[in-house]
Every structure is written in structure tokens, then in C-alpha cells.
Motif scaffolding. Structure first.
Motif, PDB file in Angstrom:
ATOM      1  N   GLY A   1       0.806  -1.204   0.000  1.00 55.28           N
ATOM      2  CA  GLY A   1       0.000   0.000   0.000  1.00 55.28           C
ATOM      3  C   GLY A   1       0.842   1.258   0.000  1.00 55.28           C
ATOM      4  O   GLY A   1       2.016   1.255   0.369  1.00 55.28           O
TER       5      GLY A   1
ATOM      6  N   TYR B   1      -8.632 -10.784  -3.154  1.00 56.20           N
ATOM      7  CA  TYR B   1      -7.393 -10.756  -2.381  1.00 56.20           C
ATOM      8  C   TYR B   1      -6.454 -11.865  -2.854  1.00 56.20           C
ATOM      9  O   TYR B   1      -5.235 -11.688  -2.882  1.00 56.20           O
ATOM     10  CB  TYR B   1      -7.707 -10.914  -0.894  1.00 56.20           C
TER      11      TYR B   1
ATOM     12  N   HIS C   1      -1.540  -4.641   6.590  1.00 55.96           N
ATOM     13  CA  HIS C   1      -1.500  -4.978   5.156  1.00 55.96           C
ATOM     14  C   HIS C   1      -0.169  -5.647   4.801  1.00 55.96           C
ATOM     15  O   HIS C   1       0.563  -5.183   3.927  1.00 55.96           O
ATOM     16  CB  HIS C   1      -1.697  -3.708   4.335  1.00 55.96           C
TER      17      HIS C   1
ATOM     18  N   PHE D   1     -10.721  -4.115   3.919  1.00 56.57           N
ATOM     19  CA  PHE D   1     -10.062  -4.761   2.784  1.00 56.57           C
ATOM     20  C   PHE D   1      -8.789  -5.472   3.216  1.00 56.57           C
ATOM     21  O   PHE D   1      -8.496  -6.579   2.741  1.00 56.57           O
ATOM     22  CB  PHE D   1      -9.728  -3.727   1.709  1.00 56.57           C
ATOM     23  N   GLU D   2      -8.028  -4.848   4.076  1.00 57.65           N
ATOM     24  CA  GLU D   2      -6.741  -5.402   4.488  1.00 57.65           C
ATOM     25  C   GLU D   2      -6.887  -6.609   5.397  1.00 57.65           C
ATOM     26  O   GLU D   2      -5.923  -7.352   5.594  1.00 57.65           O
ATOM     27  CB  GLU D   2      -5.934  -4.317   5.221  1.00 57.65           C
TER      28      GLU D   2
ATOM     29  N   SER E   1      -9.479   5.864  -0.831  1.00 56.72           N
ATOM     30  CA  SER E   1      -8.748   5.130   0.190  1.00 56.72           C
ATOM     31  C   SER E   1      -9.571   5.145   1.465  1.00 56.72           C
ATOM     32  O   SER E   1     -10.419   6.017   1.679  1.00 56.72           O
ATOM     33  CB  SER E   1      -7.379   5.766   0.429  1.00 56.72           C
TER      34      SER E   1
ATOM     35  N   GLU F   1      -8.888  -2.348  -3.906  1.00 56.01           N
ATOM     36  CA  GLU F   1      -9.367  -1.842  -2.622  1.00 56.01           C
ATOM     37  C   GLU F   1     -10.184  -0.565  -2.799  1.00 56.01           C
ATOM     38  O   GLU F   1     -11.282  -0.423  -2.262  1.00 56.01           O
ATOM     39  CB  GLU F   1      -8.194  -1.562  -1.681  1.00 56.01           C
ATOM     40  N   LYS F   2      -9.665   0.361  -3.585  1.00 60.19           N
ATOM     41  CA  LYS F   2     -10.317   1.658  -3.734  1.00 60.19           C
ATOM     42  C   LYS F   2     -11.586   1.545  -4.579  1.00 60.19           C
ATOM     43  O   LYS F   2     -12.562   2.268  -4.338  1.00 60.19           O
ATOM     44  CB  LYS F   2      -9.327   2.656  -4.317  1.00 60.19           C
TER      45      LYS F   2
ATOM     46  N   THR G   1     -14.231   0.404  -2.160  1.00 57.54           N
ATOM     47  CA  THR G   1     -14.694   1.486  -1.294  1.00 57.54           C
ATOM     48  C   THR G   1     -15.601   2.438  -2.064  1.00 57.54           C
ATOM     49  O   THR G   1     -16.639   2.872  -1.555  1.00 57.54           O
ATOM     50  CB  THR G   1     -13.498   2.253  -0.712  1.00 57.54           C
TER      51      THR G   1
END
Length: 389
Positions: free
Chosen positions: A15, A76, A114, A135-136, A296, A318-319, A322
Motif C-alpha cells: 500500500g 485478495y 497490510h 479490505f486489508e 482510500s 481496494e479503492k 470502497t
């Protein structure tokens, strides 16, 4: 340092940005105040790492996957494959590098954000606490990683990845996970996320905590066409975003993470207020009408709590997740990679003019405000100290 002093190693492997470092900094500072020795190993030792150095913590360069490109990941598991988990030699080298670092520091506890390779390396040998956003922190109890991108199936062969992980662990003489998500099992896991933005909300079988960073208070927007933007130099459409912000009919305040100074100078010359240090989101967001970012977790959660509509500019899995969650709440406009400056300017104007976005954002903020607060920091620090006894 006395012989009885305990050492905690703070780790961030993957990240970009302050969002991965800020939670570790808060936990590390609280532990240091209680007499714990803190050492850090960070993926980015420049701007984010500087925050840790300012706190007086030594910062080491974390092992980094060479040429890792995870933008095409749908899950993932895909991300792990694209990092290099699909290669026994590569995974052997990376776990070896992490083990060398662990042997050098000799920590009593690892606190990681992460950091899947570091978590695998430490598995069964060093006490491990994992902290991160939704997410992490996929649930470690899952049989497999579900897709996180709408309408797309994961491309990674997870059984094959698990075979590779198992072979590496056998060679290292270490505990073998029974599933791929189980590599993220730990002695303690702290999932710090607003439930509205947890991509695993339906599968989550563990409690969640509030975000570690303080959330802004909700108050009515100033309605003075003010915009706060947080961007980083890694976005593929960076210059289009910069041009779009500069052309907006608004009072724009912007922080450009990782900027050597040229982008900030250009924005300043065009009337944008540029912050050289990270902004205090608890102050800047309540004073703004609209938030602009890459979707983020940090800025998205802060803007949601502040009740501000958002322009999301995601560029990875991830973004994108979100941004999709924010879209379901009716508080965001999203521009995908390949955007133009005109689209950025137009989206800002729409968010300022269309009251529906602000109205939905206010409802979300009031819902968050009505919940009983949970002191995530104190909870995590107490759990960490318990594992140092």
C-alpha cells in the motif's frame, strides 16, 4: 534500555500513503509511552516513514515484491498471485528476507498492517497482531477469497497458491495454513472500519472496531464552494486530476502525497492552496463542502463521518470496492482510470450543485454519530500489552 524492555516491530508491507502508517504510529506511540521499544519496517520509508522517524522510532526498509502490479486483481487471492505468491522460488526469497529482518530485530511482538508475506513468515514463531481496515483484513476463517469486483470472477488458482504456500512452509519447517485466507490468522486481529465500508461485511465473523484515526465531527457544510483534495503521485491520471482541480470554480485545498514540489508549485500558481504536510482531517473536512480522493479507507471514512459528499478516483481493487460502497450510500461520484480534467471539474461542480449527495452524506454522518463509540486504540494497546507479559 533495560534487559527487561520488550520490543514491538511495526510493519507495513503493501500500500501507499499515510493511511497504512498512521494506525501503526498511533499504536506504536501508545506502546512506547508504556515503556515498549518500537522498531519499524515500512514499505515506504520516505514521506510516510518520516512520520515514524519524527516520533523517534527507527525505520527499516521492509522487503518489497519487485515490480508488483496488482491493479488487475479481482480478489485478495488475485492480489497475492500478482505479488508473487504463485512462485515457490519468489515466495521462498521473500519469506527469507522477512525472516532475516525478524532475526535482526528479535521482536517480542509484531504489529502489522497490510502485510500478508510478513504474516506468513511470522506464522507460529513470533506473536503476531494484525490491524487494518476491512479490505486489508479478510476473515481468516473463509474457505477462499471471494471476488470483490462486481461482475468479475477471481483469476487466481487458489488451490495452486495454497500448494505453493504449503511447500514453502514445509521447506521452512513452519506451520502450514489449511486455507489461503488462513495466512491472515494471527494471535490478535483488529479490524478497524466503519461497517458501511467493510467489503466483507456479509462474511465477517469477528467483531469490528472503529477506525483508529479520529473521525471528524459532523456539522453543517459551510456552503462556500470549498473543496479538500488528497491525492498521491501514483495515480495514472495524476496530471488530468491536477488540471481538473485547478480549473474548478471552487476554493480548493490540496495535499499531494509524494510530490517533489513541482506539482504543488503548479497548483499554487493556479490558485489552489497546497498543504505540504498531511492535513488534519478532523479540521479540514468539516470546513469543506466536498472531499476529493482516491477512495482510500482513511479519507473515505473521515468524509463519511463528516457528512461530506465525495469525488472518488479509484485505481485498484481496494479503492474500487470502497467507491462502490460509497455509491450504494448515494454520497459519491466516481471517475475510473482514463478520466479527463474536464470530467474532474464537472464532477466537482455536480457535487457542489446537486444537494442530493450532501443530503445522503448528512444522513450517513448522523447515523455514525448516533452509535456508541469504541476506543479502538485502547483496545488494541491492551491486547498488545497482554501478549508482551
Amino acid at each position: 534500555m533495560s534487559t527487561g524492555t520488550k520490543t514491538v516491530l511495526l510493519i507495513n508491507e503493501l500500500g501507499a500513503g499515510y493511511g497504512h502508517v498512521a494506525p501503526l504510529l498511533r499504536v506504536g506511540t501508545a506502546l512506547a509511552e508504556r515503556g515498549v521499544r518500537i522498531v519499524c519496517a515500512m514499505a515506504d520509508i520516505v514521506r510516510p516513514g518520516l512520520l515514524l522517524r519524527r516520533a523517534g522510532f527507527p525505520v527499516l526498509q521492509a522487503p518489497k515484491w519487485p515490480g508488483a502490479r496488482t491493479e488487475e486483481a479481482k480478489s485478495y487471492g488475485d492480489m497475492l498471485a500478482l505479488l508473487g505468491f504463485d512462485s515457490v522460488p519468489a515466495l521462498m526469497l521473500m519469506t527469507g528476507a522477512w525472516q532475516d529482518l525478524f532475526d535482526l530485530v528479535d521482536p517480542d511482538l509484531i504489529v502489522a498492517n497490510h502485510s500478508p508475506t510478513a504474516a506468513l513468515t511470522a506464522r507460529g514463531s513470533i506473536p503476531l497482531a494484525l490491524i487494518g481496515n476491512g479490505f486489508e483484513m479478510p476473515p481468516a476463517s473463509l474457505p477462499a477469497f471471494p471476488p470483490l469486483k462486481s461482475g468479475a470472477e477471481p483469476v487466481a488458482d487458489e488451490p495452486k497458491l495454497l500448494e505453493i504456500v504449503s511447500e514453502v512452509q514445509r521447506h521452512r519447517g513452519r506451520e502450514i495454513p489449511q486455507t489461503l485466507p488462513a495466512i491472515l490468522a494471527a494471535d490478535y486481529r483488529a479490524v478497524c472500519v466503519l461497517p458501511e465500508l467493510d467489503p466483507y461485511a456479509e462474511q465477517r465473523d469477528e467483531p469490528i472496531l472503529d477506525p483508529l484515526d479520529p473521525l471528524p465531527p459532523y456539522r453543517p457544510a459551510p456552503n462556500d464552494r470549498s473543496v479538500f483534495a488528497y491525492i498521491g503521485i501514483e495515480h495514472p491520471d495524476l496530471y488530468e486530476i491536477v488540471d481538473g482541480l485547478a480549473a474548478a470554480d471552487a476554493k480548493v485545498i490540496c495535499h499531494v502525497r509524494g510530490d517533489p514540489g513541482t506539482i504543488g508549485a503548479s497548483l499554487t500558481a493556479r490558485g489552489v492552496t497546497v498543504l505540504t504536510d498531511p492535513a488534519d482531517l478532523t479540521e479540514v473536512l468539516p470546513a469543506s463542502d466536498v472531499a476529493v480522493g482516491y477512495a482510500s479507507a482513511g479519507i473515505s471514512q473521515a468524509a463519511l463521518a463528516a457528512g461530506r459528499p465525495q469525488l472518488a478516483l479509484p485505481y485498484d481493487l481496494e479503492k474500487e470496492g470502497t467507491a462502490s460502497a460509497l455509491d450504494r450510500l448515494g454520497v459519491v461520484l466516481t471517475l475510473e482510470v482514463g478520466l479527463t480534467a474536464e470530467q474532474v471539474t464537472g464532477a466537482i461542480d455536480t457535487l457542489l450543485a446537486d444537494g442530493r449527495y450532501a443530503s445522503h452524506a448528512a444522513v450517513c454522518a448522523q447515523s455514525i454519530l448516533a452509535r456508541s463509540p469504541v476506543d479502538a486504540l485502547e483496545t488494541i494497546v491492551t491486547e498488545c500489552l497482554g501478549r508482551l507479559d
